[in-house]
Design an enzyme around this catalytic site. Structure first.
Site, short mmCIF file in Angstrom:
data_model
loop_
_atom_site.label_atom_id
_atom_site.label_comp_id
_atom_site.label_asym_id
_atom_site.label_seq_id
_atom_site.Cartn_x
_atom_site.Cartn_y
_atom_site.Cartn_z
N PHE A 92 0.81 -1.21 0.00
CA PHE A 92 0.00 0.00 0.00
C PHE A 92 0.85 1.27 0.00
CE2 PHE A 92 -2.66 -3.32 1.85
CZ PHE A 92 -3.70 -3.29 0.94
N HIS A 93 2.17 1.16 0.07
CA HIS A 93 3.03 2.35 0.08
C HIS A 93 3.53 2.71 -1.33
CE1 HIS A 93 5.85 -1.01 0.41
NE2 HIS A 93 6.74 -0.21 -0.15
N HIS A 94 3.13 1.97 -2.35
CA HIS A 94 3.50 2.30 -3.72
C HIS A 94 2.63 3.47 -4.20
CE1 HIS A 94 5.88 -1.33 -5.30
NE2 HIS A 94 5.89 -1.38 -3.98
#
Length: 193
Positions: A92-94
């Site tokens: 989810f940090h992309h």
């Protein structure tokens, strides 16, 4: 422990099913297997079970419509229907949660090949989490394992529970209505005379 080497996911034909029955693995129909299965029979995979990179020990079964991927299952385990082990990881940090930016197998014919390596997924051990189930474990229907977890020997996991942390041996874990019950059974209950 016999190993069934399969390099890609295949739907099991009646001929292959009969060959596997000779090795004491019973497939009840419309099963998909792939990426090597290691087992010590007898074991039973119910209808429509998908098994990928699975190690399963004797006298264990997985009921219908379950998925076991990148998982290890001990002896005498009872796994109910619609259980998911080894679910895909999502980062989810992309910049985007769409896999088309770093793993484009869905859109390759439209965009061309993108390298199928993500250093973040590699650091986590791959794109699928790993589940390790001890011996004599009972897992109810619709249980999900979205994280790397170990379930201890003799544990009981209630229907619909989502397991995100390790489960100790002889624990009873039930989730529902916004709360979790976690009780440890005494291992002396299971000692034989």
């Amino acid at each position: 422990m016999p190993i069934v080497p399969v390099n890609k996911i295949v739907t099991v034909s009646p001929t292959l099913s009969e060959q596997l029955m000779q090795l004491h693995i019973e497939l009840e129909g419309n099963n998909s297997i792939g990426r090597n299965i290691k087992f010590r029979g007898p074991v039973n995979l119910g209808p429509e079970v998908m098994a990928l990179r699975l190690q399963i020990d004797s006298y264990s079964y997985i009921a219908r419509s379950s998925r076991a991927s990148t998982s290890t299952i001990g002896s005498y385990c009872c796994i109910a229907h619609n259980v998911e082990m080894g679910m895909g990881r999502h980062l989810f940090h992309h910049p985007s949660i769409s896999q088309s930016f770093f793993k484009n197998r869905f859109f390759m014919r439209f965009s061309g090949e993108i390298e199928d390596r993500d250093p973040d997924l590699d650091a986590l051990g791959g794109d699928v989490n790993e589940v390790r189930i001890g011996n004599d474990v009972w897992i109810g229907a619709h249980v999900k394992f979205p994280k790397d977890v170990t379930v201890g020997h003799g544990a009981v996991i209630g229907t619909g529970t989502i397991i995100t942390k390790d489960v100790p041996p002889y624990a009873v874990v039930v989730s529902g209505g916004g709360y979790t019950v976690h009780k440890e059974l005494s291992s002396t209950v299971f000692q034989t005379k």
